[in-house]
Enzyme design. Structure first.
Site, short mmCIF file in Angstrom:
data_model
loop_
_atom_site.label_atom_id
_atom_site.label_comp_id
_atom_site.label_asym_id
_atom_site.label_seq_id
_atom_site.Cartn_x
_atom_site.Cartn_y
_atom_site.Cartn_z
N HIS A 63 8.30 8.17 2.04
CA HIS A 63 7.41 7.33 1.14
C HIS A 63 8.25 6.31 0.43
CE1 HIS A 63 4.81 11.04 1.01
NE2 HIS A 63 4.28 10.42 2.12
N SER A 64 7.57 4.89 0.83
CA SER A 64 8.75 4.14 0.54
C SER A 64 8.64 3.80 -1.09
CB SER A 64 8.20 2.59 1.41
OG SER A 64 6.86 2.62 1.59
N ARG A 65 7.94 3.95 -1.84
CA ARG A 65 7.94 3.90 -3.09
C ARG A 65 8.73 4.79 -3.96
NH1 ARG A 65 1.55 4.86 -4.73
NH2 ARG A 65 1.50 7.28 -4.54
N GLU A 66 9.09 5.89 -3.20
CA GLU A 66 9.90 6.70 -4.17
C GLU A 66 11.50 6.40 -3.98
OE1 GLU A 66 8.38 10.22 -1.95
OE2 GLU A 66 6.57 9.93 -2.50
N ARG B 133 3.31 3.03 -0.14
CA ARG B 133 3.95 4.60 0.16
C ARG B 133 3.95 4.73 2.07
NH1 ARG B 133 2.42 10.39 -1.34
NH2 ARG B 133 1.36 11.09 0.35
N ARG C 80 1.96 13.22 6.64
CA ARG C 80 0.87 13.94 7.10
C ARG C 80 0.82 13.71 8.82
NH1 ARG C 80 1.52 14.65 2.89
NH2 ARG C 80 -0.24 14.78 0.95
N SER D 277 9.96 11.82 -4.14
CA SER D 277 9.73 11.89 -5.89
C SER D 277 8.23 11.66 -6.29
CB SER D 277 10.60 10.66 -6.51
OG SER D 277 9.92 9.62 -6.31
N GLU E 219 10.83 17.15 -4.56
CA GLU E 219 10.54 16.05 -5.61
C GLU E 219 11.52 15.71 -6.55
OE1 GLU E 219 7.83 14.31 -4.61
OE2 GLU E 219 7.10 15.93 -3.28
O1 0X9 Z 1 2.17 14.52 -0.84
C1 0X9 Z 1 3.34 14.49 -0.29
O2 0X9 Z 1 3.65 14.29 0.82
C2 0X9 Z 1 4.38 15.08 -1.24
N1 0X9 Z 1 4.34 14.36 -2.61
S1 0X9 Z 1 4.26 13.08 -2.80
O3 0X9 Z 1 4.40 12.60 -4.40
N2 0X9 Z 1 6.25 12.65 -2.42
O4 0X9 Z 1 3.91 12.30 -1.91
C3 0X9 Z 1 4.15 16.77 -1.20
C4 0X9 Z 1 4.36 17.41 0.24
C5 0X9 Z 1 5.53 18.31 0.09
N3 0X9 Z 1 6.54 17.50 -0.45
C6 0X9 Z 1 7.82 17.21 0.06
N4 0X9 Z 1 8.06 17.26 1.35
N5 0X9 Z 1 8.68 16.69 -0.84
ZN ZN Z 2 6.66 11.35 -1.29
#
Ligand code: 0X9
Ligand code: ZN
Length: 445
Positions: free
Chosen positions: A196-199, A254, A272, A328, A402
């Site tokens: 996720h690029s914004r992290e 993101r 996803r 994050s 995270e």
């Molecule tokens: O929604 C997500 O993909 C993750 N949270 S985030 O705020 N970083 O987008 C949660 C999914 C499982 N978490 C990780 N793989 N860290």
């Molecule tokens: Zn993320």
């Protein structure tokens, strides 16, 4: 707003997208965007928040930094100025109390850009060498790449570059492998950052981990043992297109940057898109405009096909002792499953491991991390990295972390973690990793 309405006719959409492309080539600004927090205390309040999210899909630029999922747990929402009245009225109507966390997101972004990086811009080339590289600031994609080259040039005996994939826009996503060459096959530790690029704290932490490994090998007993016993693979930025876009065009980007046929909205949520319980709308979205868009098919993103091939090959040829995908924010150590509330057969071992790592992490500066399965600790998420590695590759220890910030402390920065927190964040996480790896070594990887 009409430009963002979902497109049904491809030619019309393409034209709209082209016009938008020409008109909106400027960096996205977040002037007077607010971040508000709601902590739902009743089912009705939680339901009202879910309805708010449905009423204003992402096209409206209301960005749920933390989604509504459970009672008594914060929901952080970024609201653009033109919708603040409407949102406030809606919340008041439902008797929901609100805390304002930020009043002008653009100001936060500007402050961070001024903080460290921009002041060094004139000195960019020379900062790439390992000795001059500043680990306490955020770095661009180019800087990270030249730094990676300089690391393998300086430590050729224990490190090498490996290629993960070619991104949608044609960039080569790379990682660094750190190992002591040997005729014995060793198991691997594999870390991915920057899905996720914004992290931004995620790539910054991967860089720190690499530095710790190469600089301390043959100096520090713990690190030497970790490198002698395992092969380390670390990918700082798995989503280079998104990462560059977050630097140059939209700090809060993101997803990937692949266009979606039939829609003006760009990008797939790369957490996803993995081919395990992919495409369940309870844990992702079929809407290309959503931040959680799972893509047109499992593994439709080249970034994901690429990383899966690399992971599969390593799992087959040497076995993976530990996989962690770094994100994050929220301060969580997460285990499978994301797709269901059911516990996996290995949960007892996950529980012990996560107890070890989080207590070690807390021992450094007192930072609290909560741990447990993704679905139970945050929300149901399908087609995620940690689930795929556990469910498809059968790797027992597969996690998602995270990193900082926490929503439970003031001041709250969210994705804009100040640069002075980079090293502490990475260091406490690194101590946790070392404890976790030693735990695995002691119990037979
Ligand atoms: O929604 C997500 O993909 C993750 N949270 S985030 O705020 N970083 O987008 C949660 C999914 C499982 N978490 C990780 N793989 N860290
Ligand atoms: Zn993320």
């Amino acid at each position: 707003m009409s430009m963002f309405i979902k497109c049904r006719f491809f030619i019309l959409c393409t034209t709209v997208a082209m016009i938008m492309g020409t008109v909106t080539a400027a960096r996205k600004r977040y002037d007077n965007y607010q971040v508000i927090r709601v902590v739902p205390e009743t089912d009705n309040e939680l339901e009202a928040m879910k309805q708010l999210q449905e009423r204003f899909p992402y096209e409206y630029q209301i960005d749920f930094w933390i989604e509504p999922t459970r009672l008594n747990s914060p929901i952080d929402v970024m609201v653009p100025p033109n919708l603040q009245n409407e949102v406030n009225m809606y919340l008041r109507k439902h008797g929901i109390s609100v805390r304002t966390l930020q009043t002008n997101v653009q100001k936060t972004i500007d402050a961070q850009m001024k903080e460290g990086h921009s002041s060094q811009a004139s000195d960019r080339e020379s900062t790439a060498t390992p000795s001059r590289f500043d680990y306490s600031v955020y770095h661009t994609w180019e800087e990270i790449n030249s730094w990676m080259d300089s690391i393998v040039a300086k430590y050729p005996k224990i490190s090498e570059i490996f290629t993960v994939t070619v991104s949608y826009e044609g960039r080569i996503a790379r990682g660094i492998k750190i190992r002591k060459p040997s005729s014995i096959t060793k198991k691997a530790v594999f870390f991915t950052g920057g899905i996720h690029s914004r992290e931004w704290i995620s790539p910054a932490s991967m860089i720190f981990f690499i530095k710790e490994l190469v600089e301390n090998y043959d100096k520090d007993r713990t690190v030497t043992k970790m490198v002698n016993s395992l092969d380390w693979y670390i990918v700082p930025v798995l989503n280079p297109d998104g990462f560059i876009y977050s630097w140059e065009m939209d700090r809060l980007w993101r997803k990937s940057r692949e266009p979606n046929e039939g829609s003006v909205c760009i990008g797939t949520d790369l957490n996803r898109n993995w081919a395990f319980h992919w495409g369940d709308v309870n844990g992702g979205s079929a809407d290309p405009c959503s931040l959680g868009y799972f893509g047109s098919s499992p593994n439709s993103s080249s970034e994901i096909t690429g990383i899966q091939t690399v992971l599969s090959n390593i799992a087959e040829s040497q076995g993976i002792a530990l996989y962690i995908d770094w994100h994050s924010y929220y301060q969580l150590w997460l285990s499978p499953w994301g797709y269901t509330h059911e516990y996996p057969a290995d949960y007892h071992d996950h529980d012990v491991f996560m107890q070890v790592v989080t207590s070690k992490l807390t021992s450094v500066y007192g930072t609290q991390y909560v741990y447990g399965p993704i679905a139970n600790v945050i929300y149901v998420a399908t087609g995620t990295s940690a689930d795929w590695v556990h469910g498809v590759l059968g790797v027992k220890h597969s996690y998602g972390v995270e990193l900082r910030d926490t929503p439970f402390k003031s001041p709250f920065y969210g994705f804009f973690l100040p640069e002075k927190q980079i090293i502490p964040t990475a260091l406490e996480a690194w101590e946790a990793v070392k404890a976790g790896v030693f735990h695995l070594l002691e119990h037979g990887v």
